[in-house]
Design a protein around this motif. Structure first.
Motif, mmCIF file in Angstrom:
data_model
loop_
_atom_site.group_PDB
_atom_site.id
_atom_site.type_symbol
_atom_site.label_atom_id
_atom_site.label_comp_id
_atom_site.label_asym_id
_atom_site.label_seq_id
_atom_site.Cartn_x
_atom_site.Cartn_y
_atom_site.Cartn_z
ATOM 1 N N CYS A 122 0.849 -1.185 0.000
ATOM 2 C CA CYS A 122 0.000 0.000 0.000
ATOM 3 C C CYS A 122 0.886 1.238 0.000
ATOM 4 C CB CYS A 122 -0.979 0.019 1.170
ATOM 5 S SG CYS A 122 -0.240 0.108 2.801
ATOM 6 N N LEU A 123 0.331 2.290 -0.571
ATOM 7 C CA LEU A 123 1.027 3.571 -0.686
ATOM 8 C C LEU A 123 0.173 4.635 -0.040
ATOM 9 C CD1 LEU A 123 3.316 5.297 -1.944
ATOM 10 C CD2 LEU A 123 1.924 5.435 -4.021
ATOM 11 N N GLY A 124 0.755 5.358 0.912
ATOM 12 C CA GLY A 124 0.035 6.382 1.633
ATOM 13 C C GLY A 124 -0.124 7.659 0.827
ATOM 14 N N THR A 125 -0.825 8.616 1.433
ATOM 15 C CA THR A 125 -1.169 9.834 0.716
ATOM 16 C C THR A 125 -0.090 10.900 0.761
ATOM 17 O OG1 THR A 125 -2.278 10.651 2.697
ATOM 18 C CG2 THR A 125 -3.631 9.516 1.071
ATOM 19 N N SER A 126 0.789 10.846 1.752
ATOM 20 C CA SER A 126 1.807 11.890 1.841
ATOM 21 C C SER A 126 3.078 11.323 2.457
ATOM 22 C CB SER A 126 1.299 13.063 2.684
ATOM 23 O OG SER A 126 1.025 12.641 4.006
ATOM 24 N N GLY A 127 4.154 11.929 2.155
ATOM 25 C CA GLY A 127 5.419 11.507 2.729
ATOM 26 C C GLY A 127 5.941 10.201 2.191
ATOM 27 N N GLY A 128 5.263 9.646 1.205
ATOM 28 C CA GLY A 128 5.760 8.420 0.600
ATOM 29 C C GLY A 128 5.665 7.194 1.478
ATOM 30 N N ARG A 129 4.745 7.218 2.443
ATOM 31 C CA ARG A 129 4.605 6.042 3.310
ATOM 32 C C ARG A 129 4.194 4.826 2.490
ATOM 33 N NH1 ARG A 129 1.973 9.767 6.692
ATOM 34 N NH2 ARG A 129 0.020 9.119 5.701
ATOM 35 N N THR A 130 4.838 3.718 2.769
ATOM 36 C CA THR A 130 4.504 2.468 2.108
ATOM 37 C C THR A 130 4.531 1.328 3.105
ATOM 38 O OG1 THR A 130 6.825 2.063 1.536
ATOM 39 C CG2 THR A 130 5.487 3.200 -0.120
ATOM 40 N N ASN A 131 3.949 0.230 2.695
ATOM 41 C CA ASN A 131 4.052 -1.000 3.448
ATOM 42 C C ASN A 131 3.961 -2.150 2.458
ATOM 43 O OD1 ASN A 131 4.372 -2.672 5.604
ATOM 44 N ND2 ASN A 131 2.461 -2.147 6.634
ATOM 45 N N PHE A 132 4.652 -3.224 2.768
ATOM 46 C CA PHE A 132 4.714 -4.359 1.868
ATOM 47 C C PHE A 132 4.555 -5.655 2.646
ATOM 48 C CE2 PHE A 132 6.085 -2.243 -1.981
ATOM 49 C CZ PHE A 132 6.667 -1.090 -1.498
ATOM 50 N N ALA A 133 3.981 -6.638 1.978
ATOM 51 C CA ALA A 133 3.944 -7.975 2.543
ATOM 52 C C ALA A 133 5.371 -8.502 2.670
ATOM 53 C CB ALA A 133 3.114 -8.888 1.649
ATOM 54 N N ASP A 134 5.607 -9.311 3.682
ATOM 55 C CA ASP A 134 6.956 -9.840 3.900
ATOM 56 C C ASP A 134 7.462 -10.595 2.677
ATOM 57 O OD1 ASP A 134 6.462 -10.644 7.433
ATOM 58 O OD2 ASP A 134 7.025 -8.777 6.435
ATOM 59 N N SER A 135 6.569 -11.228 1.954
ATOM 60 C CA SER A 135 6.963 -12.055 0.818
ATOM 61 C C SER A 135 7.524 -11.243 -0.347
ATOM 62 C CB SER A 135 5.763 -12.880 0.334
ATOM 63 O OG SER A 135 4.687 -12.025 -0.030
ATOM 64 N N VAL A 136 7.298 -9.930 -0.357
ATOM 65 C CA VAL A 136 7.764 -9.125 -1.486
ATOM 66 C C VAL A 136 8.710 -8.002 -1.069
ATOM 67 C CG1 VAL A 136 5.604 -9.608 -2.712
ATOM 68 C CG2 VAL A 136 5.856 -7.449 -1.449
ATOM 69 N N LYS A 137 8.950 -7.857 0.229
ATOM 70 C CA LYS A 137 9.830 -6.776 0.694
ATOM 71 C C LYS A 137 11.215 -6.900 0.061
ATOM 72 C CE LYS A 137 7.721 -5.604 5.121
ATOM 73 N NZ LYS A 137 7.803 -5.718 6.602
ATOM 74 N N GLY A 138 11.726 -5.754 -0.367
ATOM 75 C CA GLY A 138 13.042 -5.714 -0.991
ATOM 76 C C GLY A 138 13.010 -5.989 -2.482
ATOM 77 N N ARG A 139 11.880 -6.447 -3.000
ATOM 78 C CA ARG A 139 11.782 -6.738 -4.436
ATOM 79 C C ARG A 139 10.726 -5.903 -5.138
ATOM 80 N NH1 ARG A 139 9.965 -11.364 -5.763
ATOM 81 N NH2 ARG A 139 8.948 -11.897 -3.776
ATOM 82 N N PHE A 140 9.706 -5.451 -4.420
ATOM 83 C CA PHE A 140 8.627 -4.641 -4.989
ATOM 84 C C PHE A 140 8.751 -3.219 -4.459
ATOM 85 C CE2 PHE A 140 5.131 -8.067 -5.860
ATOM 86 C CZ PHE A 140 6.077 -8.860 -6.491
ATOM 87 N N THR A 141 8.465 -2.245 -5.307
ATOM 88 C CA THR A 141 8.436 -0.850 -4.896
ATOM 89 C C THR A 141 7.204 -0.160 -5.483
ATOM 90 O OG1 THR A 141 9.844 -0.217 -6.771
ATOM 91 C CG2 THR A 141 10.943 -0.620 -4.666
ATOM 92 N N LEU A 142 6.837 0.960 -4.863
ATOM 93 C CA LEU A 142 5.668 1.724 -5.272
ATOM 94 C C LEU A 142 6.064 3.147 -5.632
ATOM 95 C CD1 LEU A 142 3.288 0.589 -2.429
ATOM 96 C CD2 LEU A 142 2.839 0.246 -4.856
ATOM 97 N N SER A 143 5.319 3.727 -6.565
ATOM 98 C CA SER A 143 5.535 5.131 -6.900
ATOM 99 C C SER A 143 4.252 5.706 -7.478
ATOM 100 C CB SER A 143 6.683 5.288 -7.903
ATOM 101 O OG SER A 143 6.391 4.611 -9.108
ATOM 102 N N ARG A 144 4.202 7.033 -7.535
ATOM 103 C CA ARG A 144 3.049 7.735 -8.113
ATOM 104 C C ARG A 144 3.511 8.663 -9.232
ATOM 105 N NH1 ARG A 144 -1.573 8.127 -4.718
ATOM 106 N NH2 ARG A 144 -1.169 7.711 -2.511
ATOM 107 N N ASP A 145 2.634 8.832 -10.210
ATOM 108 C CA ASP A 145 2.777 9.919 -11.182
ATOM 109 C C ASP A 145 1.463 10.686 -11.120
ATOM 110 O OD1 ASP A 145 2.800 11.602 -13.401
ATOM 111 O OD2 ASP A 145 3.946 10.186 -14.609
#
Length: 127
Positions: free
Chosen positions: A50-73
Motif C-alpha cells: 500500500c502507498l500512503g497519501t503523503s510523505g511516501g509512506r509504504t508497506n509491503f507484505a513480507d513475501s515481497v519486501k526488498g523486491r517490490f516498490t511503489l511510486s506515483r505519477d
C-alpha cells in the motif's frame, strides 16, 4: 464514476521484472491510499502493498519486501507497482484498490481497508 484500471501484466521469466499501473478516473489517487492485491488460482486474496497519501509512506507484505516498490505519477493519476526478481509463486491476478484507512509501517498491511477495486491484470511468472 470512479474507476481503477490496472495494466502492465504479462508473462515474465523467473528473475524478471514487470511494472504494473493503476490509473484512476473519477478520483484523484494522490488524495487516497492505494493498495495492491493478488489472488492466485485456488488461493485467498493477498495484500501485497500500500502507498500512503503523503510523505511516501509504504508497506509491503513480507513475501515481497526488498523486491517490490511503489511510486506515483500524479500528472497521470497513476500508481505503479514495480516488481523485480519475480518468482513463479508471484503468478496471480493483481488488482489495485482505493484505501479508506491509514497505510504505513506501523499498521499491518492486512488491516488497511478499501472501498473501490479494479478488475485486475494477470501476471504469470514462468520459464
Amino acid at each position: 464514476q470512479l474507476q481503477l484500471v490496472e495494466s502492465g501484466g504479462g508473462l515474465v521469466q523467473p528473475g524478471g521484472s514487470l511494472r504494473l499501473s493503476c490509473t484512476g478516473s473519477g478520483v484523484l489517487l494522490d488524495r487516497h491510499v492505494v493498495g495492491w492485491f493478488r489472488q492466485a488460482p485456488g488461493k485467498e486474496r493477498e495484500a501485497v502493498s500500500c502507498l500512503g497519501t503523503s510523505g511516501g509512506r509504504t508497506n509491503f507484505a513480507d513475501s515481497v519486501k526488498g523486491r517490490f516498490t511503489l511510486s506515483r505519477d500524479n500528472a497521470k493519476n497513476t500508481v505503479y507497482l514495480q516488481m523485480d526478481m519475480l518468482k513463479p509463486a508471484a503468478t496471480a491476478v493483481y488488482s489495485c484498490a482505493k484505501g479508506s484507512t491509514f497505510c504505513g509501517a506501523s499498521v499491518p498491511i492486512r488491516r488497511v481497508q478499501y472501498d473501490h477495486w479494479g478488475r485486475g491484470t494477470q501476471v504469470t511468472v514462468s520459464s
